[in-house]
Design a protein around this motif. Structure first.
Motif, PDB file in Angstrom:
ATOM      1  N   PRO B  82       0.818  -1.220   0.000  1.00 10.94           N
ATOM      2  CA  PRO B  82       0.000   0.000   0.000  1.00 10.94           C
ATOM      3  C   PRO B  82       0.850   1.268   0.000  1.00 10.94           C
ATOM      4  CG  PRO B  82      -0.480  -1.349   1.955  1.00 10.94           C
ATOM      5  CD  PRO B  82       0.521  -2.082   1.158  1.00 10.94           C
ATOM      6  N   ILE B  83       2.036   1.179   0.617  1.00 15.12           N
ATOM      7  CA  ILE B  83       2.911   2.356   0.632  1.00 15.12           C
ATOM      8  C   ILE B  83       3.367   2.689  -0.772  1.00 15.12           C
ATOM      9  CG2 ILE B  83       5.204   3.182   1.298  1.00 15.12           C
ATOM     10  CD1 ILE B  83       4.815   1.955   3.942  1.00 15.12           C
ATOM     11  N   VAL B  84       3.705   1.677  -1.539  1.00 12.71           N
ATOM     12  CA  VAL B  84       4.137   1.908  -2.917  1.00 12.71           C
ATOM     13  C   VAL B  84       2.999   2.555  -3.705  1.00 12.71           C
ATOM     14  CG1 VAL B  84       4.890   0.821  -5.061  1.00 12.71           C
ATOM     15  CG2 VAL B  84       5.810   0.030  -2.889  1.00 12.71           C
ATOM     16  N   VAL B  85       1.778   2.060  -3.499  1.00 15.33           N
ATOM     17  CA  VAL B  85       0.615   2.606  -4.207  1.00 15.33           C
ATOM     18  C   VAL B  85       0.376   4.061  -3.786  1.00 15.33           C
ATOM     19  CG1 VAL B  85      -1.893   2.410  -4.466  1.00 15.33           C
ATOM     20  CG2 VAL B  85      -0.485   0.358  -4.555  1.00 15.33           C
ATOM     21  N   ILE B  86       0.411   4.314  -2.466  1.00 15.01           N
ATOM     22  CA  ILE B  86       0.169   5.672  -1.963  1.00 15.01           C
ATOM     23  C   ILE B  86       1.252   6.616  -2.466  1.00 15.01           C
ATOM     24  CG2 ILE B  86       0.144   7.123   0.121  1.00 15.01           C
ATOM     25  CD1 ILE B  86      -1.070   4.664   1.587  1.00 15.01           C
TER      26      ILE B  86
END
Lengths: 157, 202
Positions: B82-86
């Motif tokens: 999710p961090i990569v997406v955010i």
């Protein structure tokens, strides 16, 4: 060709850049940085300029948006009743030069966003245009202008 | 002379700093110090590293088939995705230079919002990712000693050391990150907020 037109327009409107940067820059280094940021942003945004507004209005927006979103040293925004004295500078009509410096000095004592409002007003922009540039209502501009003029009048008497 | 006339009488004084920039080749050589541009570069760098580290974690997952370590690595990968997406979505949200259709107040609010989102991202890293990474690193170190994993992990002292390491390093990383954010953007955000409030006030 586009480069030539851009430079011609910038040269004819350089007074806008000069006045606004000198209202906000706190040091010589900051002034230099702001000139660079304004011109860089103006050049990068130039391809999107379609002439819907005057170049000077477009440049005004870029200048204000750039200056007020850059990292700068904090400006003093304390309201005071009087201005400190500024020395006479040698040069052409001394009285006019001193009055202009006094005016610039007085405007610099205003809050940063108030400087934007008064400079647009003094450059002949109407309240709706000022409001559109700043993103507030025309009534809001009128109220702020009234207060700003009172502050300036107190500084300059 | 009234102030309008005085204002109109202000003529640009010969200013070498400005005059030297009235040239496209000079402008093209400039590098912007815009805060959002710096954050954008940082976001791209972070997401590249996140992808590299995730791939490294996946390799470790298969290389060391110790279920405790695999659980930790699996959790780390799940939390990192999710961090990569955010990060990438925040990267795409940032448009520099400013869109000309945006008035000043919107621009100020946009800058403030993006910077706060970036700071919150780092807070998430500090509170969630670092403890899992620290635990994972500790378990990996235990595996790499070559000693029987279960035997080492069953010792109370090992568990105490693991918990103490997390208890010390996690707040240390979190507060260091907070301090660095404050050092980089604290004053800038305060000025932005002041200008936004001033524009909105009567």
């Amino acid at each position: 060709m586009s480069e030539k037109i851009f430079l011609e327009q910038i040269r004819s409107s350089q007074g806008i850049i000069y006045k606004l940067v000198n209202l906000y820059a706190n040091t010589g280094e900051e002034k230099k940085d702001l000139y660079q940021e304004v011109l860089l942003h103006a050049w990068k945004a130039w391809p999107a300029f379609r002439g819907e507004s005057q170049f000077s209005t477009w440049l005004y927006r870029i200048c204000l948006n750039t200056i007020l979103t850059q990292k700068r040293k904090p400006s003093r925004v304390d309201y005071r009743e009087t201005l400190p004295d500024i020395p006479h500078q040698p040069g052409n009509p001394i009285e006019i030069n001193h009055e202009i410096q006094h005016l610039q000095h007085a405007i610099r004592q205003l809050a940063e966003t108030d400087r934007a409002i008064i400079s647009m007003h003094l450059d002949g922009y109407e309240n709706p245009e000022i409001a559109a540039t700043l993103g507030i209502t025309s009534n809001h501009v009128a109220v702020k202008l009234h207060r700003i003029k009172q502050q300036l009048a107190n500084f300059l008497k | 002379m009234n102030i309008q006339e005085q204002w109109k009488n202000i003529q640009p004084a010969p200013d070498d700093d400005l005059l030297s920039l009235m040239d496209i080749s000079a402008i093209n050589k400039l590098s912007s110090k815009d805060p959002l541009k710096k954050i954008k570069r940082n976001l791209l760098c972070n997401s590249r590293w996140a992808i590299v580290i995730t791939m490294g974690c996946i390799w470790l997952f298969f290389r060391f088939p110790v279920w405790q370590l695999q659980w930790c690595i699996g959790l780390l990968v799940l939390l990192t995705l999710p961090i990569v997406v955010i990060t990438l979505s925040l990267y795409l949200k940032i448009r520099v230079p400013h869109p000309l259709s945006s008035p000043l107040l919107q621009e100020l609010e946009r800058y403030e919002r993006i910077i706060r989102q970036w700071i919150n991202l780092h807070t998430y890293l500090g509170l969630i990712i670092y403890p899992v990474s620290i635990a994972g690193g500790f378990l990996l170190g235990t595996v790499l000693t070559g000693k029987p994993f279960e035997a080492v992990m069953s010792k109370p002292s090992t568990i105490i050391i693991l918990i103490s390491t997390i208890a010390v390093l996690m707040p240390l990383c979190y507060f260091m990150d907070k301090w660095m954010m404050h050092k980089s953007f604290g004053r800038y955000l305060a000025i932005l907020k002041q200008n936004i409030e001033h524009l909105k006030s009567e």
